[in-house]
Design an enzyme around this catalytic site. Structure first.
Site, mmCIF file in Angstrom:
data_model
loop_
_atom_site.group_PDB
_atom_site.id
_atom_site.type_symbol
_atom_site.label_atom_id
_atom_site.label_comp_id
_atom_site.label_asym_id
_atom_site.label_seq_id
_atom_site.Cartn_x
_atom_site.Cartn_y
_atom_site.Cartn_z
ATOM 1 N N ARG A 80 -2.073 11.783 -5.414
ATOM 2 C CA ARG A 80 -1.045 11.094 -6.200
ATOM 3 C C ARG A 80 -1.726 10.045 -7.087
ATOM 4 N NH1 ARG A 80 2.576 6.164 -4.566
ATOM 5 N NH2 ARG A 80 3.770 6.010 -6.478
ATOM 6 N N HIS A 124 3.914 3.333 -12.945
ATOM 7 C CA HIS A 124 3.447 2.457 -11.869
ATOM 8 C C HIS A 124 3.181 1.085 -12.495
ATOM 9 C CE1 HIS A 124 1.624 2.698 -7.601
ATOM 10 N NE2 HIS A 124 1.584 1.416 -7.943
ATOM 11 N N GLU A 169 8.175 2.123 -6.793
ATOM 12 C CA GLU A 169 8.678 0.868 -6.230
ATOM 13 C C GLU A 169 9.443 0.015 -7.235
ATOM 14 O OE1 GLU A 169 5.524 -1.221 -4.201
ATOM 15 O OE2 GLU A 169 5.389 0.296 -2.651
ATOM 16 N N ASN A 290 7.384 4.509 0.420
ATOM 17 C CA ASN A 290 6.204 3.662 0.554
ATOM 18 C C ASN A 290 6.507 2.641 1.638
ATOM 19 O OD1 ASN A 290 5.470 5.034 -1.761
ATOM 20 N ND2 ASN A 290 5.162 3.225 -3.023
ATOM 21 N N TYR A 292 4.812 -0.417 4.186
ATOM 22 C CA TYR A 292 3.704 -1.284 4.605
ATOM 23 C C TYR A 292 4.030 -2.094 5.858
ATOM 24 C CZ TYR A 292 1.267 0.120 0.442
ATOM 25 O OH TYR A 292 0.622 0.890 -0.490
ATOM 26 N N GLU A 352 3.104 6.236 0.111
ATOM 27 C CA GLU A 352 2.074 5.205 0.315
ATOM 28 C C GLU A 352 2.165 4.679 1.741
ATOM 29 O OE1 GLU A 352 1.905 1.893 -2.482
ATOM 30 O OE2 GLU A 352 2.220 3.261 -4.171
HETATM 31 C C1 PNW Z 1 2.449 -1.354 -3.529
HETATM 32 N N1 PNW Z 1 5.265 -6.714 -1.162
HETATM 33 O O1 PNW Z 1 2.705 -2.655 -3.955
HETATM 34 C C2 PNW Z 1 2.033 -0.624 -4.789
HETATM 35 O O2 PNW Z 1 2.698 0.581 -4.997
HETATM 36 C C3 PNW Z 1 0.550 -0.480 -4.931
HETATM 37 O O3 PNW Z 1 0.243 -0.429 -6.299
HETATM 38 C C4 PNW Z 1 -0.184 -1.597 -4.208
HETATM 39 O O4 PNW Z 1 -1.550 -1.590 -4.430
HETATM 40 C C5 PNW Z 1 0.126 -1.440 -2.731
HETATM 41 O O5 PNW Z 1 1.528 -1.364 -2.491
HETATM 42 C C6 PNW Z 1 -0.476 -2.535 -1.859
HETATM 43 O O6 PNW Z 1 0.083 -3.786 -2.181
HETATM 44 C C7 PNW Z 1 3.330 -3.624 -3.193
HETATM 45 O O7 PNW Z 1 5.037 -7.900 -1.517
HETATM 46 C C8 PNW Z 1 3.165 -4.938 -3.602
HETATM 47 O O8 PNW Z 1 6.032 -6.425 -0.238
HETATM 48 C C9 PNW Z 1 3.804 -5.961 -2.931
HETATM 49 C C10 PNW Z 1 4.610 -5.664 -1.844
HETATM 50 C C11 PNW Z 1 4.771 -4.355 -1.424
HETATM 51 C C12 PNW Z 1 4.127 -3.324 -2.115
#
Ligand code: PNW
Length: 449
Positions: A80, A124, A169, A290, A292, A352
């Protein structure tokens, strides 16, 4: 980390890695590329933590062949990447810049020759600066411009890209870029940023229709999700958590899947025109997820401009970003999507999943990243558990193939399976790369495990 063998994934489960154009390509003035909002933002003092910019990053624009070889070595099914709108239309409108499109045309052909499915994200976060000057995503016309760009790009690549992703996102882009101002374009409008949500969604819907005129491949959008954990047990805490849930997890997904907008503070209905909700709810084939970390929420402090307070969650290991490592949140989120949207929920791909750690080569030049291995191991087991729960998850893409330019954090956060020495552009696969290669190989039908 679990010592039990990694469970099997269904035959055909798609293994991939993700990147984005502005974070890896560099070559920001090459071959007629126009400026994007991130070029402008990075030039503004104090915006990027280490004062860096996206001018060179991983120099992928010139080193793509070496990077495709890293994909082949890893054994992934799919890659991707994102397409830089300012390479295709340097001003965000008008005729295409053929040299810009040629770059992606070659990349797609290299991927196909290597047996790797090209998965292309159209947006993006790198909006052409002239469109921002005209109002950016606050301006309705940006949605129409985006659809035009999607159409022109698919006219060239639609026969070979295997999965199209319209937006990456849109919540993070709206909230950090236009709500808080910590990302480009750096506007701090708080809830007055709602038009940015609506116009991105409208652009998505128009782009879905435009893409389908040139491709029979599936079309998706990639949303960021974060399960909300309410901290405190007052009614005010629960109301704050509900408000954050609506904003982060429902604002985009509800209208995309035909439910219209949830109640959110400051929503200005005047930007919503007749027919927009139908355009936005155009059927998609895949939902990109995505993930995290989960988010802790409690009632806002007196005088806060926001109706909630976001708090660090205790009791989890933390990444170099200080984000909690919580694989249980991924299983919970996938179950929540299935329970909330039911039959309206398309098949899911995790577009992601990954983590930042302060990885550095040792004296022998090796890069050991056991924390990343533990992170990926936990999150893959969470996906497996969600499959057992009956959620239709078709693939998993690690963020990211390479260490890269982490937006406002510059080069200070390393998310890669492959270490990048930015002074020499040397790529060194980390121990997580070797680990993932073995997990993927063991999951192939007929593998000897
Ligand atoms: C995503 N938050 O960004 C993006 O899709 C990527 O480009 C980035 O490198 C990756 O996650 C890691 O950060 C985010 O603050 C940026 O919750 C900020 C947040 C979440 C995702």
């Amino acid at each position: 980390m679990s010592t039990a063998p990694m469970p099997q994934f269904p035959t055909g489960f798609r293994w991939g890695v993700s990147t984005s154009a502005h974070q890896i390509e560099g070559a920001t003035t090459a071959d007629g590329r126009g400026p994007s909002i991130w070029d402008t933002f990075a030039r503004s003092p104090g915006r990027i933590s280490d004062g860096s910019s996206g001018e060179v990053t991983c120099d992928h624009y010139h080193r793509h062949t070496e990077d495709v070889a890293l994909l082949t070595g890893l054994g992934v099914d799919a890659y991707r990447f994102s397409i830089a709108w300012p390479r295709i239309q340097p001003t965000g409108a008008g005729p295409v810049n053929p040299t810009g499109l040629d770059f992606y045309d070659r990349l797609v052909d290299e991927l196909l020759a290597a047996g790797v499915d090209p998965v292309a994200t159209l947006y993006h976060w790198d909006l052409p600066q002239p469109l921002e000057d005209a109002g950016g995503w606050l301006h309705r016309d940006t949605a129409a411009r985006f659809a035009e760009y999607a159409e022109k790009t698919a006219a060239r690549l639609g026969d070979r890209v295997r999965l199209w992703i319209t937006l990456n996102e849109p919540f993070i882009h709206m909230s950090l870029g236009y709500g808080m101002g910590t990302h480009a374009p750096g506007r701090a409008l708080l809830f007055d940023a709602f038009p940015v949500a609506h116009h991105q969604l409208l652009g998505h819907g128009l782009a879905v229709a435009a893409l389908r005129t040139h491709t029979t491949s599936p079309v998706a959008v990639a949303n960021n999700y974060s399960p909300v954990r309410v901290l405190g047990d007052s009614d005010a805490d629960r109301a704050a958590a509900a408000a954050y849930q609506a904003l982060h997890n429902r604002l985009f997904t509800d209208p995309l899947l035909g439910h219209g907008y949830p109640e959110i503070p400051g929503r200005d209905p005047s930007v919503i025109r007749t027919g927009d909700l139908e355009t936005i709810a155009a059927p998609i084939d895949v939902l990109g997820v995505n993930y995290y970390n989960p988010t802790g929420v409690r009632a806002a402090k007196a005088g806060s401009p926001l109706p909630f307070d976001l708090v660090a969650l205790d009791g989890y290991p933390r990444t170099a970003f200080d984000w909690p490592v919580a694989p249980d949140g991924l299983r919970e989120l996938l179950g929540w999507l299935r329970d909330t949207y039911g039959d309206a929920l398309p098949p899911i791909e995790i577009t992601e999943s990954g983590c930042a750690y302060d990885d550095a080569p040792d004296a022998d030049g090796q890069v050991a990243d056991p924390e990343r291995i533990a992170y990926l191991d936990g999150h893959l087991r969470a996906v497996r558990a969600a499959l057992d729960d009956g959620v239709d998850v078709r693939g998993y893409f690690v963020w990211s193939l390479l260490d890269n330019w982490e937006w406002a954090e510059g080069f200070t956060k390393r998310f890669g399976l492959v270490h990048v020495d930015y002074a020499t552009q040397t790529r060194t696969p980390k121990s997580s790369y070797t680990w993932l290669r073995d997990v993927i190989a063991a999951s192939r039908p007929g593998s000897a495990r």
